[in-house]
Design an enzyme around this catalytic site. Structure first.
Site, PDB file in Angstrom:
ATOM      1  N   GLY A  20      44.771  44.584  37.774  1.00  0.00           N
ATOM      2  CA  GLY A  20      43.756  43.836  37.013  1.00  0.00           C
ATOM      3  C   GLY A  20      43.111  42.787  37.883  1.00  0.00           C
ATOM      4  O   GLY A  20      43.180  42.866  39.116  1.00  0.00           O
ATOM      5  N   ASN A  21      42.457  41.841  37.274  1.00  0.00           N
ATOM      6  CA  ASN A  21      41.862  40.742  38.044  1.00  0.00           C
ATOM      7  C   ASN A  21      41.782  39.500  37.151  1.00  0.00           C
ATOM      8  O   ASN A  21      42.186  39.536  35.990  1.00  0.00           O
ATOM      9  CB  ASN A  21      40.490  41.135  38.605  1.00  0.00           C
ATOM     10  CG  ASN A  21      39.522  41.510  37.505  1.00  0.00           C
ATOM     11  OD1 ASN A  21      39.118  40.671  36.707  1.00  0.00           O
ATOM     12  ND2 ASN A  21      39.171  42.795  37.426  1.00  0.00           N
TER      13      ASN A  21
END
Ligand code: PMT
Length: 401
Positions: free
Chosen positions: A210-211
């Site tokens: 993810g980020n």
């Protein structure tokens, strides 16, 4: 449309006054601030206490304040100037005739005469009263004053007669107000599709790639576009944020593939597309069914490329104005221009992690808007809602030259 609007609701004495309890609830639910002024006879049909509770404000009906020994008075000028719009509902034949002839013998009429905002009136009367030629004459006079006429409904009347004269239903009154407020807004009649937030690409049932995107920039764009009159389709990756404006249809996805599929579904309806999402460029080739056990000092994870959502929309472009974002950490302008060109976008919004406070997570951002004709417009560090206004204003200028 009604969110944050200050509405002065004038209630006059007709049986339809009971419906103003529902009307008040709808206005409050839509985010409006409601203050109520009623005529003496309206209080025979609906309780001021009920309305005060629903509107969360005292309900007033005469000039002098009710408190014992008070010399204070209800200032009609202040109320008239306070309002963003005044709504007289139900508007009886008597009150309408008084307005038309310029009479001003109660607080409601004094507020009306003091209001500088748009005034709406929703007539309510019995069939034969409604059909009397003086009704039409009165409506015309009020319309000539610039007041806005909310047409009556047709159906069963309190007298037992059937026909025209019922006050419009509360839902219809709210829709009437909303469509009036929408008129003249820059994005009225436009559909804006926005992607927001991160994507999560599962590795196994526990872990994902993810980020740090929180979704705040995309949600700010969605709220602002809706405030500016647009119908908004918001497609967001995982975030705890909730869309507030009723003109936003929010779709929640996890992965880039899901976000891609959802944008394809809604692409045709969109006039403007803004890619504020931080989409994972890659995903694991396969997702493990069980949690991966620790095996040794290193492990390899094979990744495969995700579709480029915004670029694939730009390839299918018909009428759409398509704007991407570029979050860069070095050679910012060069990379942003490269993305603008390679993805065949109409414009790109550059934000750099080198700018303190800008980018991921926070309440503020600092962006530069760059269009395909190399028009470069830098903006200061601002709240994300103000950044959203700047971006939408730049888009508006370009779609309505
Ligand atoms: O959500 P916040 O915490 O408020 O943070 C906002 C933000 C920093 C995420 C936002 O302002 C932002 O910059 N979003 C884009 C971030 C990004 O990852 O950009 P990119 O350079 O990887 O991608 C360029 C453009 O292509 C973007 O419009 C992106 O949505 C789009 N893209 C990228 C990859 C992909 N597979 N599909 C895409 O559509």
């Amino acid at each position: 449309m009604l969110s944050g609007k200050r509405i002065l609701l004038g209630i006059t004495g007709g049986i339809a006054a009971y419906k103003t309890t529902f009307l008040t609830r709808l206005l409050i639910k839509a985010g409006a601030e409601v203050r109520i002024v009623m005529t003496e006879s309206a209080a025979d049909f609906v309780s001021p206490l009920t309305l005060a509770t629903l509107s969360r404000n005292p309900v007033i009906h005469n000039f002098k304040k009710q408190e014992e020994h008070s010399t204070d008075w209800n200032n009609h000028v202040e109320l008239g100037l306070w309002a963003d719009l005044m709504l007289i509902a139900p508007a009886t034949a008597n009150t309408l005739a008084k307005i038309a002839s310029g009479q001003c013998d109660n607080l409601l009429l004094a507020c009306y005469r003091s209001a500088k905002c748009p005034v709406f009136f929703a007539p309510a009367m019995d069939l034969d009263m409604y059909r009397h030629p003086s009704s039409e004459k009165t409506f015309k006079t009020l319309e000539s004053y610039g007041n806005l006429h909310i047409p009556v409904g047709v159906g069963e009347l309190a007298s037992g007669l059937d026909g025209e004269g019922r006050m419009a239903e509360p839902e219809d009154i709210v829709s009437f107000l909303e469509s009036h407020l929408r008129k003249g807004l820059p994005f009225t009649g436009k559909t804006v599709l926005i992607t927001a937030g991160p994507t999560y690409e599962s590795i196994d049932p526990v872990r994902f790639i993810g980020n740090h995107s929180s979704g705040k920039m995309g949600f700010a764009l969605a709220e602002k576009a809706a405030e500016m009159g647009a119908e908004v389709i918001l497609i967001t990756g995982p975030t705890h944020l909730q869309a507030q404006n009723a003109s936003i249809s929010c779709y929640r996805v996890q992965t880039a593939l899901e976000m891609h599929a959802k944008t394809q579904e809604h692409f045709k309806a969109a006039d403007v597309i803004i890619g504020a999402a931080a989409v994972s460029d890659y995903r694991p080739v396969s997702v493990y069914d069980e949690k991966i056990k620790k095996k040794g000092a290193s492990m390899e994870l094979q990744l495969t490329e995700n579709p480029d959502i915004i670029a694939s929309l730009a390839q299918q472009k018909t009428k759409q104005y398509i704007v991407g974002f570029a979050l860069e950490t070095e050679n910012e302008m060069e990379h942003a221009l490269d993305k603008l060109k390679k993805k065949r976008l109409d414009a790109i919004v550059l934000n750099s992690l080198k700018d303190p406070e800008a980018g991921f997570g926070g309440e503020r951002n600092k962006v530069t808007f760059i269009d395909k004709n190399s028009d470069i417009i830098p903006f200061d560090l601002k709240q994300k809602s103000a950044v959203a206004s700047d971006i939408l204003n730049e888009i508006h200028k370009r779609i309505n030259p």
